[in-house]
Design an enzyme around this catalytic site. Structure first.
Site, PDB file in Angstrom:
ATOM      1  NE  ARG A  69      48.742 -39.720  -7.177  1.00  0.00           N
ATOM      2  CZ  ARG A  69      47.752 -38.883  -7.497  1.00  0.00           C
ATOM      3  NH1 ARG A  69      47.887 -37.595  -7.195  1.00  0.00           N
ATOM      4  NH2 ARG A  69      46.662 -39.306  -8.092  1.00  0.00           N
ATOM      5  N   GLY A  99      47.610 -31.218 -15.421  1.00  0.00           N
ATOM      6  CA  GLY A  99      46.305 -30.714 -15.031  1.00  0.00           C
ATOM      7  C   GLY A  99      46.401 -29.484 -14.154  1.00  0.00           C
ATOM      8  CG  ASP A 147      38.988 -36.091 -16.081  1.00  0.00           C
ATOM      9  OD1 ASP A 147      38.654 -37.166 -16.616  1.00  0.00           O
ATOM     10  OD2 ASP A 147      39.448 -36.018 -14.933  1.00  0.00           O
ATOM     11  CB  SER A 518      38.517 -32.041 -49.751  1.00  0.00           C
ATOM     12  OG  SER A 518      38.500 -33.221 -50.520  1.00  0.00           O
ATOM     13  CD  GLN A 655      43.163 -40.788 -48.294  1.00  0.00           C
ATOM     14  OE1 GLN A 655      43.543 -39.640 -48.171  1.00  0.00           O
ATOM     15  NE2 GLN A 655      43.289 -41.460 -49.428  1.00  0.00           N
TER      16      GLN A 655
END
Length: 745
Positions: A69, A99, A147, A518, A655
């Site tokens: 900050r 943000g 968020d 795939s 996978q």
């Protein structure tokens, strides 16, 4: 490049993409450490970055260049010092990942820039000649936020990684809740945005959710929640999960707390109830495959946006809609985002929902449609002729999300008063064993988190006995068919559509929902299971790369699945920073291998064993019949002359994944609901070719494409893949950002 605000998984991938893309395009790249604080302080907090400085960033969580900050930057005096530090370091463009607050500050900085520069000249801090090249400041925004609270984009960097942590935690809670027949109230982050709570609720099969955009009635929400949970319990459900966003409210703006929810469940239903507050674990860990891709592709586009910018160009925010990277006006996007909180404060909840992206409203509707409490009365009130009978079949290899899609389709049917039927074990199960079973809510309730296929799947097509398939369709009088699966499912739909002229039983709306690791089904850029596969590959390759890093002088050649489609190899290569990717579309040549070996020699020679970065090459299993994975490793080892080593790594069926990823669960639910609506809306279509379609995500849209058109015009049938290589931009980016030195790019 600066990272600001709350940290989010994927920020490091964005830094890497910006730095390497800038260098590759002959720009100087700088990292501002500790957010705007570093910009104000200057000095060592502003560092010019080299290609090697960001090696290994892909697999790091949070942000390695820090965030903090900064009260000073909120004042003009602080922004004046920041402007001086940028000019002194020769910086005329700033890419900000943060943000809405961080991006608002950045755009304010740009608007003040001419005045700040003029003041620096007038006070003698800078000479007019020194300031002249920096008359204009370019700002580009990347949204880093767990968020997912930024309007105008479907996803923000870090959101799906955070959702993955939440879903994993709730999945674990699920087991103990079932064991003890307990209720759990789970609090997740989301002060002004309910995205995490909504998506977690949908992806885990929660009984009830609380989000600020759609608050319940202050007078009735307790009774409503308890009625739904009690109905679920009476149907035989042993566990109950309620997910509460930290900013949850009722429609009178009173806070809805986890403690309050727990007390109601105990008092009204007598349930043994526990509270779990996940806290900052939601920010932790490395980025999932999607966030690595998103941050990388957006980071590269941010550099392009800088280079294409003019003094008149509004500051852009890099966004994504469905699968398409795009640019939106930063100021407008921030204003829309802030207006959501204002709409909630004004109790205009419909406006708050409308201001979120269209996905948000659709997912909320999907949650409402699939989390039912009373399906029996709906069926009883529906006229018999309107009670559709809809069959669901899985075709092809198992893929994460198949069960979630089956569950969503069945729950939607039950909520509408229809009858869902499962065809077990594919078309062979139907023709040999009449394996048709009607599904109940309790049958499918827990399927959303399960991998594989609960109703069974195989690669057999309807032509195993097309007449018998038609017989059973006629016997059960199906009004619609949902086929969930890969390329075989696509072929199955094509065969059924083609057989309509001979078999009236097939003159019903039919839709294929692609599900294959795939991602090789024509008509879509996304198939269920591909995200689960990529997450499994990323975890596997991170571990392999760690081993390669520890031994300093080792290369791993990793063989990945995908058939004759290079999507998985290309995407995974982008996400793990592979030095090379070998795909079936391009094949493998001696020339290419020679270049890659020479690149390895150069890299290993330059770092002298000091750099921790491991080296990976990814080879699709069908990339070449001659140059096998083992042969490539042997060639590298032989050509290395003892200076480095090469090993193979083959993850195989790992996978296919275990528990499906949140993205696969979410999209399975959303797309399955759309498929059911397609079947509803095409009841009178008959033999119209459009009534046999493939649902898919193409660019920025969800579309239904005629299977006949796809088969005839967009399919390489022999190679079992679409004609259009829609991941070409990803391959280009992967090549640019790979371990190649800038001079080789």
């Amino acid at each position: 490049m600066i990272t600001s605000g709350g940290d989010a998984p994927g920020m490091c991938a964005a830094v890497r993409a910006v730095v390497r893309s800038a260098i590759a395009k002959n720009c100087d790249a700088f990292a501002i450490y500790e957010g705007y604080e570093g910009l104000v302080q200057g000095g060592d907090m502003i560092k010019q970055m080299s290609w090697e400085d960001v090696r290994g960033y892909l697999s790091e969580g949070g942000t390695l260049i820090g965030t903090a900050r900064c009260a000073a930057f909120r004042e003009r005096a602080g922004r004046l010092r920041a402007a001086r530090n940028m000019i002194v370091n020769g910086i005329d463009a700033l890419i900000v990942c943060g943000g809405d607050g961080s991006l608002t500050g950045a755009d304010l900085f740009r608007s003040e820039w001419p005045g700040l520069v003029a003041e620096l000249v007038s006070t003698g801090e800078l000479t007019a000649a020194a300031a002249e090249p920096y008359r204009h400041l370019t700002i580009v925004g990347l949204v880093g936020s767990i968020d997912n609270d930024m309007s105008s984009t479907d996803a923000t960097i870090g959101a799906f990684s955070s959702l993955s942590r939440i879903c994993q935690s709730v999945d674990f809670i699920d087991a103990t809740a079932f064991s003890h027949s307990r209720a759990f109230v789970v609090e997740v982050m989301g002060r002004h945005c309910g995205w995490l709570a909504l998506m977690a609720g949908l992806a885990t099969g929660a009984d009830y959710i609380f989000i600020p955009e759609q608050p319940p009635s202050a007078q009735t929400w307790g009774d409503e929640m308890c009625a739904i949970i009690d109905a679920h319990r009476k149907k035989g459900k042993r566990k109950s999960v309620v997910i509460v966003a930290e900013g949850a409210i009722d429609n009178e703006l009173n806070p809805v707390t986890a403690e309050h929810v727990k007390d109601l469940l105990v008092q009204k239903l007598g349930l043994d109830t526990r509270i779990t507050t996940l806290g900052h674990v939601q920010r932790g860990g490395t980025a999932v495959a999607y966030d690595r891709m998103l941050a990388t592709m957006q980071g590269v586009d941010a550099v392009d946006a800088v280079l294409e910018s003019t003094p008149e160009t509004p500051s852009p925010m890099i966004a994504i809609t469905e699968n398409k990277i795009s640019r939106k006006p930063l100021v407008e996007s921030v204003a829309l985002t802030k207006s959501v909180a204002a709409a909630i404060e004004a109790k205009d909840f419909d406006k708050a929902m409308a201001l979120r992206d269209t996905d948000f409203a659709e997912y909320y509707a999907a949650f409402q449609a699939t989390t039912i409490a009373d399906d029996d009365s709906k069926a009883a009130s529906l006229p018999a002729e309107n009670r559709l009978k809809i069959a669901i079949v899985n075709v092809g290899a198992p893929a994460g999300g198949m069960n979630a899609a089956t569950r969503a389709a069945a729950c939607y049917c039950l909520a509408r008063g229809y009858k869902p039927y499962a065809i077990h074990n594919g078309f062979t199960g139907l023709t040999r064993h009449d394996s048709v079973r009607e599904l109940s809510w309790l049958d499918v309730e827990a399927w959303i988190i399960r991998g594989g296929s609960e109703i069974g799947t195989n690669r057999s097509l309807p032509d195993v006995d097309i007449g018998m398939v038609a017989y059973y369709f006629q016997k059960y009088q199906f009004d619609g068919l949902l086929i969930v699966g890969g390329f075989e499912a696509f072929l199955a739909l094509h065969q059924l559509e083609r057989a309509r002229k001979n078999y009236p039983a097939f003159r019903i709306p039919m839709v294929c929902l692609p599900a294959t690791i795939s991602n090789n089904v024509p008509g879509t850029e996304y198939s269920l299971g591909s995200d689960t596969c990529l997450n499994a590959l990323v975890d596997y390759c991170d571990a392999i790369k760690q081993s390669a890093s520890a031994t300093r002088r080792r290369v791993f050649v990793v063989e990945v699945q995908g058939g004759k489609c290079g999507y998985v190899a290309t995407y995974a290569g982008l996400c793990v920073g592979a030095i090379a990717v070998y795909s079936p579309e391009e094949g493998i040549t001696i020339r290419q291998l020679e270049q890659d070996v020479e690149r390895l020699r150069t890299n290993f020679g330059a770092d002298q064993g000091q750099n921790r970065g491991g080296k990976l090459l990814l080879r699709n299993e069908k990339a070449s019949k001659v140059f096998t994975t083992q042969l490539i490793a042997d060639i590298i080892r032989e050509e290395a002359k003892g200076r480095f080593d090469a090993r193979t790594a083959i993850p195989g069926h790992v996978q296919q994944g275990g528990i499906p990823s949140p993205m696969d669960r979410l999209r399975a639910t959303r797309l399955a609901v759309k498929c059911m609506q397609f079947i509803e809306n095409n009841q009178s279509a008959g033999s119209d070719s459009a009534s046999a379609s493939v649902i898919g995500i193409l660019g920025a849209k969800v579309v239904f494409s005629s299977v006949r058109d796809l088969y005839e015009h967009e399919t390489e049938v022999d190679n079992r893949r679409p004609r259009r290589v829609f991941w070409a931009a990803m391959k280009k980016t992967s090549n640019m950002l790979s371990g190649t030195s800038p001079t080789d790019v």
